[in-house]
Write a protein that holds these residues in place. Structure first.
Motif, PDB file in Angstrom:
ATOM      1  N   HIS A 135       0.951  -1.053   0.267  1.00 32.69           N
ATOM      2  CA  HIS A 135       0.034   0.033   0.080  1.00 32.69           C
ATOM      3  C   HIS A 135       0.808   1.288   0.175  1.00 32.69           C
ATOM      4  O   HIS A 135       0.440   2.232  -0.599  1.00 32.69           O
ATOM      5  N   ASN A 139       0.169   4.020  -3.350  1.00 34.12           N
ATOM      6  CA  ASN A 139      -0.280   5.329  -3.487  1.00 34.12           C
ATOM      7  C   ASN A 139       0.884   6.345  -3.281  1.00 34.12           C
ATOM      8  O   ASN A 139       1.052   7.320  -2.429  1.00 34.12           O
ATOM      9  N   LEU A 142       0.023  10.108  -2.389  1.00 33.99           N
ATOM     10  CA  LEU A 142      -0.368  10.447  -1.017  1.00 33.99           C
ATOM     11  C   LEU A 142       0.816  10.185  -0.103  1.00 33.99           C
ATOM     12  O   LEU A 142       0.614  11.039   0.989  1.00 33.99           O
ATOM     13  N   SER A 250      -8.170  11.310   1.634  1.00 29.72           N
ATOM     14  CA  SER A 250      -8.469  11.019  -0.114  1.00 29.72           C
ATOM     15  C   SER A 250      -9.240   9.630   0.117  1.00 29.72           C
ATOM     16  O   SER A 250      -9.007   8.882   1.212  1.00 29.72           O
ATOM     17  N   GLU A 252      -9.641   8.141  -2.404  1.00 32.06           N
ATOM     18  CA  GLU A 252      -9.312   7.212  -3.531  1.00 32.06           C
ATOM     19  C   GLU A 252      -7.777   6.741  -3.091  1.00 32.06           C
ATOM     20  O   GLU A 252      -6.666   7.155  -3.090  1.00 32.06           O
ATOM     21  N   VAL A 253      -7.930   5.389  -2.648  1.00 31.20           N
ATOM     22  CA  VAL A 253      -6.748   4.754  -2.054  1.00 31.20           C
ATOM     23  C   VAL A 253      -6.630   3.399  -2.533  1.00 31.20           C
ATOM     24  O   VAL A 253      -7.579   2.701  -2.678  1.00 31.20           O
ATOM     25  N   ASN A 254      -5.263   2.985  -3.156  1.00 30.69           N
ATOM     26  CA  ASN A 254      -5.118   1.711  -3.560  1.00 30.69           C
ATOM     27  C   ASN A 254      -4.652   0.807  -2.777  1.00 30.69           C
ATOM     28  O   ASN A 254      -3.959   1.152  -1.602  1.00 30.69           O
TER      29      ASN A 254
END
Length: 254
Positions: A135, A139, A142, A250, A252-254
């Motif tokens: 993670h 990201n 971020l 955010s 929008e987190v991968n």
């Protein structure tokens, strides 16, 4: 009894009659001191067993941890989150089940703040490490990896230096998103939204740091217990993703 011995006994009796409090104190110390010494030795050993953190793992660090102890707060109440005006969630209520079993114990010292039992296997440790790295790498807009500003030795996810802090809690957390503890227990410290904190604590997945809610740490700063199996790894990963989203601001987190 010889004359000399009789004289010694009479002298002791005379001193005892004239200084009863001093004699009582001396006797008490002679009994208590070995017990105190034993307690301090065991306490020091338990401190060392928690591993390294932001304070030295030696007599100096132990002294700091001992001095901090009176300032610790309880760690499991959630009414403070009910009162918080921020009602946003980053976690799905249905994705966080009740954690099985009792909570793990945490150390008597909270510098460093660690759990002391129910530790994961080496396989689970390696998989948690991989999840954390995945993670962090997924990201880059971020996050970046840096030395934890709290622990000052372990790697941590922090808000990307070019990105502004989205709220005061992120500033209070020194822009740190999360870190895990690779030496001993593989628990994590994370900063979650107030309502996510309530969910995680009440369902048994974590607790506040004893200094959370003070000038040192925000009330949203939690210890998440180390996962023990696949199911718990999945839950901890969801908590980690929610942490990234909240601290970095955010969805929008991968």
């Amino acid at each position: 009894m010889s004359g000399q011995m009789k004289h010694i006994v009479e002298s002791i009796q005379d001193v005892a009659q004239r200084h009863p409090r001093a004699i009582a104190t001396t006797v008490l110390l002679s009994v208590v001191t070995p017990q105190l010494t034993h307690w301090f030795v065991n306490n020091y050993r338990s401190f060392l067993a928690l591993g390294r953190a932001g304070i030295p793992s030696n007599i100096i660090g132990w002294s700091i941890a001992m001095m901090a102890k009176p300032f610790g707060r309880e760690t499991l109440s959630t009414d403070m989150y009910d009162r918080d005006s921020n009602k946003d969630f980053w976690l799905d209520d249905h994705s966080i089940p009740e954690r099985r079993g009792d909570r793990p114990r945490t150390g008597w010292h909270f510098l460093p703040h660690r759990q002391t039992n129910r530790l994961p296997s080496q396989d689970v440790k390696e998989r948690l490490k991989a999840i954390f790295g995945k993670h962090a790498a997924a990201n880059p807009d971020l996050l970046e990896i840096a030395v934890s500003p709290h622990e000052r030795m372990h790697e941590a996810m922090v808000i990307k230096s070019s990105r502004p802090s989205p709220h005061k809690v992120a500033d209070h957390a020194m822009r740190e998103v999360a870190h895990y503890h690779p030496e001993i227990d593989y628990s994590l410290h994370v900063t979650l939204s107030p309502q996510d904190c309530k969910l995680v604590i009440e369902r048994g997945w974590g607790e506040r740091h004893p200094l959370s809610g003070t000038v040192a740490l925000p009330k949203e700063y939690l210890l998440v217990y180390a996962p023990r199996d696949d199911e718990e790894l999945d839950v901890v990963e969801r908590i980690l993703v929610a942490t990234i989203g909240y601290v970095a601001g955010s969805k929008e987190v991968n």
